[in-house]
Design a protein around this motif. Structure first.
Motif, PDB file in Angstrom:
ATOM      1  N   PHE A 105      -1.954  -1.895  19.725  1.00  0.00           N
ATOM      2  CA  PHE A 105      -1.899  -0.518  19.239  1.00  0.00           C
ATOM      3  C   PHE A 105      -0.489   0.024  19.410  1.00  0.00           C
ATOM      4  O   PHE A 105       0.149  -0.183  20.451  1.00  0.00           O
ATOM      5  CB  PHE A 105      -2.884   0.386  19.989  1.00  0.00           C
ATOM      6  N   ASN A 106       0.001   0.671  18.377  1.00  0.00           N
ATOM      7  CA  ASN A 106       1.203   1.494  18.482  1.00  0.00           C
ATOM      8  C   ASN A 106       1.131   2.567  17.401  1.00  0.00           C
ATOM      9  O   ASN A 106       0.293   2.502  16.496  1.00  0.00           O
ATOM     10  CB  ASN A 106       2.497   0.668  18.376  1.00  0.00           C
ATOM     11  N   GLN A 107       1.987   3.535  17.509  1.00  0.00           N
ATOM     12  CA  GLN A 107       1.896   4.704  16.631  1.00  0.00           C
ATOM     13  C   GLN A 107       2.072   4.333  15.168  1.00  0.00           C
ATOM     14  O   GLN A 107       1.325   4.780  14.295  1.00  0.00           O
ATOM     15  CB  GLN A 107       2.941   5.745  17.048  1.00  0.00           C
ATOM     16  N   MET A 108       3.060   3.491  14.852  1.00  0.00           N
ATOM     17  CA  MET A 108       3.326   3.130  13.462  1.00  0.00           C
ATOM     18  C   MET A 108       2.204   2.266  12.895  1.00  0.00           C
ATOM     19  O   MET A 108       1.838   2.398  11.716  1.00  0.00           O
ATOM     20  CB  MET A 108       4.662   2.387  13.360  1.00  0.00           C
ATOM     21  N   LEU A 109       1.637   1.385  13.703  1.00  0.00           N
ATOM     22  CA  LEU A 109       0.554   0.539  13.230  1.00  0.00           C
ATOM     23  C   LEU A 109      -0.670   1.377  12.855  1.00  0.00           C
ATOM     24  O   LEU A 109      -1.298   1.157  11.807  1.00  0.00           O
ATOM     25  CB  LEU A 109       0.189  -0.488  14.299  1.00  0.00           C
ATOM     26  N   VAL A 110      -0.998   2.351  13.671  1.00  0.00           N
ATOM     27  CA  VAL A 110      -2.130   3.228  13.377  1.00  0.00           C
ATOM     28  C   VAL A 110      -1.854   4.069  12.132  1.00  0.00           C
ATOM     29  O   VAL A 110      -2.724   4.253  11.271  1.00  0.00           O
ATOM     30  CB  VAL A 110      -2.435   4.125  14.589  1.00  0.00           C
ATOM     31  N   PHE A 111      -0.621   4.561  12.014  1.00  0.00           N
ATOM     32  CA  PHE A 111      -0.279   5.400  10.859  1.00  0.00           C
ATOM     33  C   PHE A 111      -0.404   4.630   9.554  1.00  0.00           C
ATOM     34  O   PHE A 111      -1.014   5.101   8.585  1.00  0.00           O
ATOM     35  CB  PHE A 111       1.139   5.946  11.015  1.00  0.00           C
ATOM     36  N   PHE A 112       0.166   3.425   9.498  1.00  0.00           N
ATOM     37  CA  PHE A 112       0.134   2.673   8.244  1.00  0.00           C
ATOM     38  C   PHE A 112      -1.269   2.123   7.955  1.00  0.00           C
ATOM     39  O   PHE A 112      -1.603   1.896   6.785  1.00  0.00           O
ATOM     40  CB  PHE A 112       1.158   1.538   8.290  1.00  0.00           C
ATOM     41  N   THR A 113      -2.073   1.911   8.968  1.00  0.00           N
ATOM     42  CA  THR A 113      -3.468   1.554   8.715  1.00  0.00           C
ATOM     43  C   THR A 113      -4.203   2.713   8.053  1.00  0.00           C
ATOM     44  O   THR A 113      -4.970   2.517   7.095  1.00  0.00           O
ATOM     45  CB  THR A 113      -4.160   1.173  10.032  1.00  0.00           C
ATOM     46  N   ALA A 114      -3.988   3.919   8.562  1.00  0.00           N
ATOM     47  CA  ALA A 114      -4.587   5.103   7.938  1.00  0.00           C
ATOM     48  C   ALA A 114      -4.073   5.292   6.517  1.00  0.00           C
ATOM     49  O   ALA A 114      -4.824   5.688   5.611  1.00  0.00           O
ATOM     50  CB  ALA A 114      -4.295   6.340   8.784  1.00  0.00           C
ATOM     51  N   LYS A 115      -2.810   4.988   6.305  1.00  0.00           N
ATOM     52  CA  LYS A 115      -2.239   5.096   4.953  1.00  0.00           C
ATOM     53  C   LYS A 115      -2.893   4.107   3.996  1.00  0.00           C
ATOM     54  O   LYS A 115      -3.218   4.443   2.843  1.00  0.00           O
ATOM     55  CB  LYS A 115      -0.740   4.850   5.013  1.00  0.00           C
ATOM     56  N   ASN A 116      -3.143   2.863   4.443  1.00  0.00           N
ATOM     57  CA  ASN A 116      -3.837   1.888   3.605  1.00  0.00           C
ATOM     58  C   ASN A 116      -5.248   2.346   3.274  1.00  0.00           C
ATOM     59  O   ASN A 116      -5.711   2.179   2.132  1.00  0.00           O
ATOM     60  CB  ASN A 116      -3.884   0.533   4.312  1.00  0.00           C
ATOM     61  N   ILE A 117      -5.944   2.924   4.233  1.00  0.00           N
ATOM     62  CA  ILE A 117      -7.293   3.425   3.978  1.00  0.00           C
ATOM     63  C   ILE A 117      -7.259   4.540   2.934  1.00  0.00           C
ATOM     64  O   ILE A 117      -8.088   4.574   2.010  1.00  0.00           O
ATOM     65  CB  ILE A 117      -7.933   3.926   5.293  1.00  0.00           C
ATOM     66  N   LEU A 118      -6.304   5.445   3.062  1.00  0.00           N
ATOM     67  CA  LEU A 118      -6.198   6.542   2.117  1.00  0.00           C
ATOM     68  C   LEU A 118      -5.893   6.044   0.711  1.00  0.00           C
ATOM     69  O   LEU A 118      -6.500   6.498  -0.275  1.00  0.00           O
ATOM     70  CB  LEU A 118      -5.121   7.520   2.582  1.00  0.00           C
ATOM     71  N   VAL A 119      -4.965   5.096   0.585  1.00  0.00           N
ATOM     72  CA  VAL A 119      -4.605   4.573  -0.731  1.00  0.00           C
ATOM     73  C   VAL A 119      -5.790   3.855  -1.375  1.00  0.00           C
ATOM     74  O   VAL A 119      -6.082   4.048  -2.565  1.00  0.00           O
ATOM     75  CB  VAL A 119      -3.389   3.632  -0.613  1.00  0.00           C
ATOM     76  N   MET A 120      -6.501   3.039  -0.612  1.00  0.00           N
ATOM     77  CA  MET A 120      -7.656   2.333  -1.173  1.00  0.00           C
ATOM     78  C   MET A 120      -8.759   3.308  -1.583  1.00  0.00           C
ATOM     79  O   MET A 120      -9.410   3.116  -2.612  1.00  0.00           O
ATOM     80  CB  MET A 120      -8.186   1.319  -0.155  1.00  0.00           C
ATOM     81  N   THR A 121      -8.963   4.359  -0.796  1.00  0.00           N
ATOM     82  CA  THR A 121      -9.965   5.359  -1.156  1.00  0.00           C
ATOM     83  C   THR A 121      -9.599   6.055  -2.460  1.00  0.00           C
ATOM     84  O   THR A 121     -10.448   6.265  -3.343  1.00  0.00           O
ATOM     85  CB  THR A 121     -10.108   6.385  -0.031  1.00  0.00           C
ATOM     86  N   LEU A 122      -8.328   6.414  -2.613  1.00  0.00           N
ATOM     87  CA  LEU A 122      -7.873   7.060  -3.847  1.00  0.00           C
ATOM     88  C   LEU A 122      -7.968   6.123  -5.040  1.00  0.00           C
ATOM     89  O   LEU A 122      -8.292   6.552  -6.162  1.00  0.00           O
ATOM     90  CB  LEU A 122      -6.440   7.556  -3.677  1.00  0.00           C
ATOM     91  N   GLN A 123      -7.711   4.841  -4.836  1.00  0.00           N
ATOM     92  CA  GLN A 123      -7.824   3.884  -5.936  1.00  0.00           C
ATOM     93  C   GLN A 123      -9.279   3.720  -6.372  1.00  0.00           C
ATOM     94  O   GLN A 123      -9.571   3.630  -7.576  1.00  0.00           O
ATOM     95  CB  GLN A 123      -7.241   2.531  -5.521  1.00  0.00           C
ATOM     96  N   LEU A 124     -10.197   3.674  -5.417  1.00  0.00           N
ATOM     97  CA  LEU A 124     -11.616   3.599  -5.769  1.00  0.00           C
ATOM     98  C   LEU A 124     -12.077   4.870  -6.479  1.00  0.00           C
ATOM     99  O   LEU A 124     -12.892   4.815  -7.411  1.00  0.00           O
ATOM    100  CB  LEU A 124     -12.450   3.352  -4.507  1.00  0.00           C
ATOM    101  N   TYR A 125     -11.557   6.017  -6.037  1.00  0.00           N
ATOM    102  CA  TYR A 125     -11.874   7.275  -6.719  1.00  0.00           C
ATOM    103  C   TYR A 125     -11.336   7.260  -8.145  1.00  0.00           C
ATOM    104  O   TYR A 125     -12.017   7.700  -9.085  1.00  0.00           O
ATOM    105  CB  TYR A 125     -11.285   8.435  -5.929  1.00  0.00           C
ATOM    106  N   ARG A 126     -10.126   6.736  -8.312  1.00  0.00           N
ATOM    107  CA  ARG A 126      -9.549   6.611  -9.642  1.00  0.00           C
ATOM    108  C   ARG A 126     -10.391   5.700 -10.531  1.00  0.00           C
ATOM    109  O   ARG A 126     -10.627   5.988 -11.714  1.00  0.00           O
ATOM    110  CB  ARG A 126      -8.121   6.064  -9.526  1.00  0.00           C
ATOM    111  N   LEU A 127     -10.880   4.598  -9.980  1.00  0.00           N
ATOM    112  CA  LEU A 127     -11.717   3.683 -10.740  1.00  0.00           C
ATOM    113  C   LEU A 127     -13.024   4.361 -11.165  1.00  0.00           C
ATOM    114  O   LEU A 127     -13.486   4.193 -12.307  1.00  0.00           O
ATOM    115  CB  LEU A 127     -12.020   2.441  -9.895  1.00  0.00           C
ATOM    116  N   ALA A 128     -13.613   5.139 -10.259  1.00  0.00           N
ATOM    117  CA  ALA A 128     -14.852   5.850 -10.607  1.00  0.00           C
ATOM    118  C   ALA A 128     -14.612   6.877 -11.699  1.00  0.00           C
ATOM    119  O   ALA A 128     -15.421   7.015 -12.633  1.00  0.00           O
ATOM    120  CB  ALA A 128     -15.430   6.514  -9.357  1.00  0.00           C
ATOM    121  N   VAL A 129     -13.493   7.598 -11.624  1.00  0.00           N
ATOM    122  CA  VAL A 129     -13.178   8.597 -12.643  1.00  0.00           C
ATOM    123  C   VAL A 129     -12.982   7.943 -14.006  1.00  0.00           C
ATOM    124  O   VAL A 129     -13.496   8.420 -15.037  1.00  0.00           O
ATOM    125  CB  VAL A 129     -11.927   9.393 -12.229  1.00  0.00           C
ATOM    126  N   ILE A 130     -12.241   6.832 -14.049  1.00  0.00           N
ATOM    127  CA  ILE A 130     -12.013   6.131 -15.315  1.00  0.00           C
ATOM    128  C   ILE A 130     -13.323   5.646 -15.910  1.00  0.00           C
ATOM    129  O   ILE A 130     -13.591   5.790 -17.116  1.00  0.00           O
ATOM    130  CB  ILE A 130     -11.043   4.952 -15.099  1.00  0.00           C
TER     131      ILE A 130
END
Length: 365
Positions: A282-307
């Protein structure tokens, strides 16, 4: 063949070869075994591709795929793998590379002054080059490896910009692709440097190989141009099922979503989750970029549903009106034929103006 097209094609591939040879030189210097110079033979593939492209494509690019970028990956990735694996047992303490560079600068200045006073110009240039190469050799290996990673990604973007484009891709599409590549390169560099710099990761040989495998997998998106180009629709596309029509109309958007989920953010999230969940890192940057990956994947799935929902609604609306064409290419083809017919009619009208009908004699005459 245009001179600028030939020049851009040759200069870009020459930069690829030079950078690959620098990577091979560093591997040979680190391993201290001349057999690693055999990695330079991979550049023969790039030379062969250059000759075939100049002969059959007049230096222009291909549709959807860049063989020069792909072969550049083949030539450079093995050297970076070997440097990272060797780097796993090597550390630089208290920035020794900077200290060694300063010492070498003093030697460089002394050699320059003595040679300038006592020897000829040619010998002075040779001695200066030798001292400069010696100075580069004293730089810390971690600095060398990071610099090769950075220049590798920069050359991928700049090289794709300099390479002549084919007739299938426009400059507007190329600019969009390059902007995507800049963001992608930054994410990939951050993933490699941030995960491989963890001390616990460096102690695990299998984990290093897994991270490098994911890093290599993410690099495979650079030779492809599908992010800005739609696939061609066949005349029978309107009779296909909904998934085929969806792929026909939104191929570029679906490719970007697939890249994010299966090539970049998805694999990066899995690796970081394993580091935190299984290895308890665990470190601060690792947790941050993991959260960023989760956010990006969630937005991509939302984009796929909208399309998908918008396309389904459009299909239902067109079916009620009796329309079946849903692919943008079909619309473009129809409009193209209409414009062509209109242009042909205008040319005929200009070439053969209508004859004036004779006026009927008036009753007064």
């Amino acid at each position: 063949m245009e001179l600028m097209v030939l020049l851009n094609a040759l200069v870009t591939r020459l930069l690829f070869v030079l950078h690959s040879l620098i990577g091979v030189w560093r591997v040979t210097a680190v391993k201290k075994e001349p057999k690693y110079w055999l990695l330079a033979l991979l550049n023969l593939l790039l030379c062969l591709e250059t000759g075939l492209t100049l002969k059959f494509k007049q230096g222009r690019g291909y549709k959807w795929f860049s063989p020069a970028i792909f072969l550049y990956l083949i030539c450079t990735v093995p050297s970076l793998w070997l440097l990272e694996i060797h780097h796993g047992t090597q550390y630089c303490g208290n920035e020794p590379g900077a200290v060694q560079v300063n010492v070498s600068n003093q030697d460089f200045n002394q050699s320059r002054d003595s040679n300038h006073a006592s020897e000829g110009t040619d010998h002075h240039i040779i001695q200066t080059a030798k001292v400069f190469v010696k100075q580069l050799s004293t730089i810390c290996e971690t600095v060398w490896t990071l610099a090769l990673h950075q220049t590798f990604l920069l050359l991928l973007v700049v090289g794709r910009w300099l390479l002549p484009i084919g007739v299938e891709i426009t400059r507007d599409q190329l600019s969009q692709l390059l902007l995507m590549f800049v963001g992608t390169a930054a994410d990939i560099l951050e993933f490699a440097s941030e995960t491989l710099d963890i001390e616990d990761v460096r102690k695990n040989y299998a984990l290093i190989n897994a991270i490098l495998a994911v890093w290599t997998w993410s690099m495979l998106q650079f030779p492809l141009d599908l992010a800005v180009q739609h696939i061609g629709c066949k005349p029978s596309a309107s009779a296909r099922r909904m998934p085929s029509l969806l792929l026909c109309r939104y191929s570029a958007e679906l490719w970007n979503i697939g890249v994010s989920l299966f090539i970049q953010d998805g694999p990066f999230f899995i690796v970081r989750s394993i580091l935190m969940g299984h290895f308890r890192i665990f470190n601060q940057m690792l947790v941050f970029f993991t959260a960023k990956n989760i956010l990006v994947m969630t937005l991509q799935l939302y984009r796929l549903a909208v399309i998908t929902l918008d396309f389904r609604a459009m299909i239902l609306q067109k079916s009620r009106k009796g329309e079946v064409s849903c692919c943008p290419c079909e619309h473009n083809e129809a409009s193209t034929h209409a414009n062509a017919d209109q242009a042909t009619a205008m040319k005929e009208l200009v070439a053969f103006p209508p004859k004036e009908e004779p006026q009927a004699p008036s009753e007064d005459q």
